[in-house]
Enzyme design. Structure first.
Site, PDB file in Angstrom:
ATOM      1  N   HIS A 118      -4.635  -3.606   5.995  1.00  0.00           N
ATOM      2  CA  HIS A 118      -4.324  -4.031   4.570  1.00  0.00           C
ATOM      3  C   HIS A 118      -5.565  -4.289   3.855  1.00  0.00           C
ATOM      4  CE1 HIS A 118      -2.504  -5.067   0.816  1.00  0.00           C
ATOM      5  NE2 HIS A 118      -3.406  -6.444   0.819  1.00  0.00           N
TER       6      HIS A 118
ATOM      7  N   ASP B  76       1.043  -1.166  -0.059  1.00  0.00           N
ATOM      8  CA  ASP B  76       0.015   0.089   0.000  1.00  0.00           C
ATOM      9  C   ASP B  76       0.966   1.077  -0.164  1.00  0.00           C
ATOM     10  OD1 ASP B  76      -2.690  -1.540   0.845  1.00  0.00           O
ATOM     11  OD2 ASP B  76      -1.090  -2.149   2.069  1.00  0.00           O
TER      12      ASP B  76
HETATM   13  N1  LIG Z   1      -0.353  -7.946   2.197  1.00  0.00           N
HETATM   14  C1  LIG Z   1      -0.393  -7.786   0.782  1.00  0.00           C
HETATM   15  O1  LIG Z   1       0.001  -6.750   0.507  1.00  0.00           O
HETATM   16  C2  LIG Z   1      -0.785  -8.958  -0.193  1.00  0.00           C
HETATM   17  C3  LIG Z   1      -0.891  -8.681  -1.503  1.00  0.00           C
HETATM   18  C4  LIG Z   1      -1.041  -9.664  -2.456  1.00  0.00           C
HETATM   19  C5  LIG Z   1      -1.618 -10.740  -2.061  1.00  0.00           C
HETATM   20  N2  LIG Z   1      -1.683 -11.089  -0.838  1.00  0.00           N
HETATM   21  C6  LIG Z   1      -2.163 -12.387  -0.326  1.00  0.00           C
HETATM   22  O2  LIG Z   1      -1.005 -13.469  -0.232  1.00  0.00           O
HETATM   23  C7  LIG Z   1      -1.508 -14.731  -0.267  1.00  0.00           C
HETATM   24  C8  LIG Z   1      -0.945 -15.404  -1.249  1.00  0.00           C
HETATM   25  O3  LIG Z   1      -1.160 -14.964  -2.617  1.00  0.00           O
HETATM   26  P1  LIG Z   1      -0.658 -15.890  -4.074  1.00  0.00           P
HETATM   27  O4  LIG Z   1      -1.087 -15.147  -5.159  1.00  0.00           O
HETATM   28  O5  LIG Z   1       0.780 -16.294  -3.754  1.00  0.00           O
HETATM   29  O6  LIG Z   1      -1.724 -17.184  -3.958  1.00  0.00           O
HETATM   30  P2  LIG Z   1      -1.477 -18.424  -4.390  1.00  0.00           P
HETATM   31  O7  LIG Z   1      -2.739 -19.095  -4.166  1.00  0.00           O
HETATM   32  O8  LIG Z   1      -0.877 -18.533  -5.785  1.00  0.00           O
HETATM   33  O9  LIG Z   1      -0.349 -19.399  -3.643  1.00  0.00           O
HETATM   34  C9  LIG Z   1      -0.810 -19.518  -2.043  1.00  0.00           C
HETATM   35  C10 LIG Z   1      -0.036 -20.783  -1.820  1.00  0.00           C
HETATM   36  O10 LIG Z   1      -0.204 -21.198  -0.459  1.00  0.00           O
HETATM   37  C11 LIG Z   1      -0.369 -22.249  -0.157  1.00  0.00           C
HETATM   38  N3  LIG Z   1      -0.955 -22.581   0.900  1.00  0.00           N
HETATM   39  C12 LIG Z   1      -2.203 -22.486   1.474  1.00  0.00           C
HETATM   40  N4  LIG Z   1      -2.406 -22.836   2.813  1.00  0.00           N
HETATM   41  C13 LIG Z   1      -1.163 -22.943   3.372  1.00  0.00           C
HETATM   42  C14 LIG Z   1      -0.700 -23.469   4.350  1.00  0.00           C
HETATM   43  N5  LIG Z   1      -1.486 -23.707   5.384  1.00  0.00           N
HETATM   44  N6  LIG Z   1       0.879 -23.765   4.711  1.00  0.00           N
HETATM   45  C15 LIG Z   1       1.495 -23.535   3.546  1.00  0.00           C
HETATM   46  N7  LIG Z   1       1.134 -23.074   2.293  1.00  0.00           N
HETATM   47  C16 LIG Z   1      -0.137 -22.902   2.089  1.00  0.00           C
HETATM   48  C17 LIG Z   1      -1.354 -23.000  -1.538  1.00  0.00           C
HETATM   49  O11 LIG Z   1      -1.069 -24.325  -1.717  1.00  0.00           O
HETATM   50  C18 LIG Z   1      -0.626 -21.975  -2.519  1.00  0.00           C
HETATM   51  O12 LIG Z   1       0.536 -22.706  -3.249  1.00  0.00           O
HETATM   52  C19 LIG Z   1      -3.093 -14.574  -0.481  1.00  0.00           C
HETATM   53  O13 LIG Z   1      -3.746 -14.601   0.714  1.00  0.00           O
HETATM   54  C20 LIG Z   1      -3.074 -13.037  -0.965  1.00  0.00           C
HETATM   55  O14 LIG Z   1      -4.492 -12.601  -0.912  1.00  0.00           O
HETATM   56  C21 LIG Z   1      -1.285 -10.176   0.204  1.00  0.00           C
HETATM   57  O1  LIG Z   2      -5.563 -10.630  -2.688  1.00  0.00           O
HETATM   58  C1  LIG Z   2      -6.209  -9.492  -2.554  1.00  0.00           C
HETATM   59  O2  LIG Z   2      -7.315  -9.630  -2.415  1.00  0.00           O
HETATM   60  C2  LIG Z   2      -5.370  -8.112  -2.880  1.00  0.00           C
HETATM   61  C3  LIG Z   2      -4.037  -8.014  -2.394  1.00  0.00           C
HETATM   62  O3  LIG Z   2      -3.963  -8.024  -0.998  1.00  0.00           O
HETATM   63  C4  LIG Z   2      -3.470  -6.572  -2.967  1.00  0.00           C
HETATM   64  O4  LIG Z   2      -3.542  -5.867  -2.129  1.00  0.00           O
HETATM   65  O5  LIG Z   2      -3.107  -6.709  -4.054  1.00  0.00           O
END
Ligand SMILES: NC(=O)c1ccc[n+]([C@@H]2O[C@H](COP(=O)([O-])OP(=O)(O)OC[C@H]3O[C@@H](n4cnc5c(N)ncnc54)[C@H](O)[C@@H]3O)[C@@H](O)[C@H]2O)c1
Ligand SMILES: O=C(O)C[C@H](O)C(=O)O
Length: 328
Positions: free
Chosen positions: A190, A162
């Site tokens: 977030h 952010d």
């Molecule tokens: N904070 C932020 O700014 C921000 C930004 C973008 C995404 N995210 C979040 O990050 C997370 C991951 O995003 P992504 O695009 O890599 O998702 P993704 O689905 O591509 O990958 C997530 C991985 O986590 C694994 N997983 C699920 N539960 C698990 C556990 N208990 N232990 C270990 N591994 C586990 C899944 O098998 C998968 O491979 C999501 O929750 C997304 O919303 C946060």
């Molecule tokens: O995974 C989402 O819901 C969005 C993510 O947290 C982001 O800010 O890009």
């Protein structure tokens, strides 16, 4: 003399953020070009996920990174977090069809309770934890509450994406170089309720707010753009942000570990009551970092509009926290 390797655990390692993150950690972008790392990677105990993880590890090997001192694949957090110095908790349960927010919170509460307990049991006592998986602030709160033997301050949530998004929007609006913007912060959760605040921001010592001079743009364009940027990326890509999220995770951990050289950065950290945020709520604050420790920037004036924004994001976080209380 060369440094001894440190252990870096990453969960969700075969996911999209994992794929954008691991190679940068292994090349030294997170902890320094002189710091060898051992990657301890966690995926769910599912054949497809474990196979995907094997493929990622083959690619890590094929990069022949001089700083990569070892890679381990795990399906059990008790092994993945053993002696770890850094833990990036990326894996989380995504929202499925028909799933309510409460279901999502409950599914993630289970994951982050188990992972918090495992960190409590086996991680280094100085482990630095960054929660990326959503809802990141509340997941960090759950992990922290599940790890009573570790210092609460070691649990943080990612608000850096952010912060970086806000910097980029300001640079475009004001015609600044993004790297010249100082003293920017993002308060709160977030989520779209976060409050990106450039009242104190400067470029070359001059006020960004004065240079922009457009309160309506702040309220009607800037805040909604930054707040809804994650959703805009999902709409455009069909997938949530990954490279920019991984980049923000690198920025967060690098600045925490190596210092921010006096600059403000935004971290989601447990409150000690600063700015009236109740203790232990994991909240985005402006911080400075030195010697592996962060310090919340205190004493900033909060005007009526800012207070309203902070109250709104706090209320959302308190609602999330109340929703998981019975599970902790
Ligand atoms: N904070 C932020 O700014 C921000 C930004 C973008 C995404 N995210 C979040 O990050 C997370 C991951 O995003 P992504 O695009 O890599 O998702 P993704 O689905 O591509 O990958 C997530 C991985 O986590 C694994 N997983 C699920 N539960 C698990 C556990 N208990 N232990 C270990 N591994 C586990 C899944 O098998 C998968 O491979 C999501 O929750 C997304 O919303 C946060
Ligand atoms: O995974 C989402 O819901 C969005 C993510 O947290 C982001 O800010 O890009």
């Amino acid at each position: 003399m060369s440094k001894s390797p440190v252990r870096v655990a990453v969960t969700g390692a075969a996911g999209q953020i994992g794929y954008a993150l691991l190679f940068r950690i292994a090349s030294g972008e997170m902890l320094g070009k002189d710091q060898p790392v051992i990657l301890q990677l966690l995926e769910i105990p599912d054949e497809k996920a474990q196979n995907a993880l094997k493929g990622v590890i083959m690619e890590l090997e094929d990069c022949a990174f001089p700083l990569l001192a070892g890679v381990e694949a795990h399906s059990d957090p008790m092994q993945a977090f053993k002696d770890t110095d850094y833990a990036l908790l990326v894996g989380a349960r995504p929202r499925g069809p028909g799933m309510e927010r409460a279901d999502l919170l409950a599914a993630n509460a289970q994951i982050f309770t188990a992972q918090g307990k495992a960190l409590n049991a086996v991680a280094s006592r100085n482990v630095k934890v960054l929660v990326v998986g959503n809802p990141a602030n509340t997941n960090a709160y759950i992990a922290m509450k599940s790890a009573p033997d570790l210092p609460a301050k070691n649990f943080t949530a990612m608000l850096r994406l952010d912060h970086n998004r806000a910097a980029s929007q300001l640079a475009a609006k004001g015609g600044f170089k993004v790297g010249d913007i100082r003293k920017l912060t993002v308060w709160g959760n977030h989520s779209p309720t976060m409050y990106a605040d450039y009242r104190f921001a400067t470029v070359d010592g001059k006020s960004v707010k004065d240079a922009i001079g457009d309160a309506a743009w702040n309220k009607d364009v800037f805040l909604p753009t930054v707040g809804k940027r994650g959703a805009a990326i999902i709409a455009a890509r069909g997938l949530s942000s990954a490279a920019s999220a991984a980049n923000a995770a690198i920025d967060h951990m690098r600045d925490w570990a190596l210092g921010s050289n006096g600059e403000w950065v935004t971290m989601g950290v447990p409150s000690n009551g600063e700015y009236g945020i109740p203790k232990d709520i994991v909240f985005g604050f402006p911080v400075t970092t030195v010697g592996g420790e962060y310090t919340i920037v205190e004493g900033l004036p909060i005007d009526a509009f800012s207070q309203e924004c902070i109250d709104k994001t706090l209320a959302e976080l308190q609602g999330e926290q109340d929703g998981v209380k019975h599970l902790l």
